[in-house]
Write a protein that holds these residues in place. Structure first.
Motif, PDB file in Angstrom:
ATOM      1  N   THR A  53       0.828  -1.201   0.000  1.00  0.00           N
ATOM      2  CA  THR A  53       0.000   0.000   0.000  1.00  0.00           C
ATOM      3  C   THR A  53       0.867   1.257   0.000  1.00  0.00           C
ATOM      4  O   THR A  53       0.586   2.223  -0.718  1.00  0.00           O
ATOM      5  N   THR A  84      -5.598  -0.924   4.689  1.00  0.00           N
ATOM      6  CA  THR A  84      -4.712  -2.031   4.308  1.00  0.00           C
ATOM      7  C   THR A  84      -3.255  -1.598   4.445  1.00  0.00           C
ATOM      8  O   THR A  84      -2.460  -1.724   3.511  1.00  0.00           O
ATOM      9  N   GLU A 142      -4.947   1.808  -1.155  1.00  0.00           N
ATOM     10  CA  GLU A 142      -5.454   0.514  -0.687  1.00  0.00           C
ATOM     11  C   GLU A 142      -4.940  -0.637  -1.551  1.00  0.00           C
ATOM     12  O   GLU A 142      -4.717  -0.481  -2.760  1.00  0.00           O
ATOM     13  N   PHE A 144      -6.880  -3.726  -1.440  1.00  0.00           N
ATOM     14  CA  PHE A 144      -8.019  -4.515  -0.974  1.00  0.00           C
ATOM     15  C   PHE A 144      -8.058  -5.906  -1.590  1.00  0.00           C
ATOM     16  O   PHE A 144      -8.728  -6.804  -1.063  1.00  0.00           O
ATOM     17  N   ARG A 146      -6.070  -8.071  -1.328  1.00  0.00           N
ATOM     18  CA  ARG A 146      -5.485  -9.014  -0.368  1.00  0.00           C
ATOM     19  C   ARG A 146      -6.418  -9.338   0.782  1.00  0.00           C
ATOM     20  O   ARG A 146      -6.073 -10.134   1.656  1.00  0.00           O
ATOM     21  N   LEU A 147      -7.612  -8.717   0.785  1.00  0.00           N
ATOM     22  CA  LEU A 147      -8.608  -9.013   1.824  1.00  0.00           C
ATOM     23  C   LEU A 147      -9.776  -9.831   1.281  1.00  0.00           C
ATOM     24  O   LEU A 147     -10.718 -10.113   2.012  1.00  0.00           O
ATOM     25  N   ASP A 161      -7.274  -2.212  -6.388  1.00  0.00           N
ATOM     26  CA  ASP A 161      -6.179  -1.549  -5.686  1.00  0.00           C
ATOM     27  C   ASP A 161      -5.800  -0.257  -6.416  1.00  0.00           C
ATOM     28  O   ASP A 161      -5.950  -0.152  -7.634  1.00  0.00           O
ATOM     29  N   THR A 208      -5.210 -12.083   9.243  1.00  0.00           N
ATOM     30  CA  THR A 208      -5.545 -10.893   8.452  1.00  0.00           C
ATOM     31  C   THR A 208      -7.040 -10.827   8.213  1.00  0.00           C
ATOM     32  O   THR A 208      -7.654  -9.770   8.293  1.00  0.00           O
TER      33      THR A 208
END
Length: 323
Positions: A53, A84, A142, A144, A146-147, A161, A208
């Motif tokens: 990030t 993030t 961000e 995101f 990875r979430l 992202d 996470t």
């Protein structure tokens, strides 16, 4: 005379990897038509392996500084809106500070999910009006992707992202709505709705975690609360939707964007829309759209701009500024 926080420059960065809806069809049970119909999203960008990030934020910050024609060492503060961050601590903003070669000033993160950039703008405005800073770099960044839970087709197709940044500087104004700069802000949160949009990880689980969302409920709250906060911010300075040149909304879903504009009685040709190209980039969404809107020739000096966003918390708010 009145001190205002004026936009000096804007910039953004998108990771090189472009992910069209067709690629997601190979990962989860979905279709290009399903994604477009429900969200308006056609493509998004994903960060590369090892790209953090703060890496995205540094690139966007450099673009904004170049657009403003100022050097990093003239910045007094960095506020990075993100959910993030590279690490639990220190703040990713300090990594941006180091990446820009800054050894002065201060840097911190703001975490209000998709509303993060609005919160960061309000904080930057307060620092400038109070005299604690004369120039603030405000960033939304961000990763995101990875979430995502790649078995949940209702959420994993929506996010992307990226990073966007503004340089705000202190300037003198007349104290009227004709002034350039931030004219008003309006912030809200209500923790009783935290289970509508959250990540099921953190220190309580030691993981996470993945993003979880009650889509229909978030949609309902978004349309209602975004229009309300935009109206409230305009009313604070005696303005209405009819005075607005551009709405630059959080880019989450085209249906939310359209419904909010309708409630504000602002036609869609006065709304900056980038959701089709970026997906939902959370706190990066608004600065990305501001930068793209300027690059397209939509947002021009003197235009009255309203930004509004809602995210997990629930947290929501808006900023009225003259470009």
């Amino acid at each position: 005379m009145t001190t205002r926080a004026v936009v000096l420059g804007v910039g953004h960065y998108l990771p090189e990897r472009l992910v069209p809806n067709s690629e997601l069809e190979t990962l989860v049970e979905t279709s290009d038509e399903w994604i477009r119909t429900r969200s308006g999203i056609e493509r998004r960008h994903f960060a590369a392996e090892g790209q953090t990030t703060s890496d995205l934020a540094i690139r966007a910050a450099r673009a904004a500084l170049a657009d403003a024609g100022v050097e990093a060492d003239t910045v007094d503060a960095i506020i990075l809106a993100t959910s993030t961050a590279d690490l639990t601590f220190p703040a990713a903003a300090t990594m941006v500070q180091a990446g820009l070669g800054m050894t002065r000033g201060f840097a911190f993160d703001v975490q209000a999910v998709c509303a993060g950039f609005v919160y960061a703008m309000a904080n930057a405005n307060a620092l400038i009006l109070s005299g604690q800073a004369k120039r603030v770099l405000v960033i939304g960044a961000e990763t995101f992707s990875r979430l995502m839970d790649w078995s949940d087709r209702s959420t994993c197709v929506l996010f992307g992202d990226g990073a966007g940044a503004l340089v705000l500087g202190a300037a003198e104004g007349s104290g009227t709505t004709a002034d350039r700069g931030i004219l008003s802000t309006d912030l809200h949160s209500d923790g009783q709705f935290r289970d509508l949009l959250y990540v099921d990880g953190g220190t309580s689980t030691g993981t996470t975690g993945h993003l979880r969302m009650e889509g229909k409920e978030v949609f309902r709250h978004a349309v209602e609360k975004l229009a309300e906060t935009a109206h409230a911010a305009l009313e604070k300075v005696g303005l209405t939707g009819g005075d607005v040149d551009w709405i630059v909304p959080h880019q989450a879903n085209i249906r939310i964007i359209e419904a909010t504009a309708k409630r504000m009685q602002v036609p869609m040709d006065r709304v900056v829309v980038t959701v089709q190209d970026h997906g939902n980039t959370s706190a990066a969404s608004i600065p990305l759209a501001l930068s793209v809107g300027k690059a397209r020739g939509q947002i021009k000096p003197g235009d009255l701009v309203v930004t509004e966003a809602i995210g997990g918390g629930l947290a929501w708010g808006s900023v009225v500024l003259r470009w």
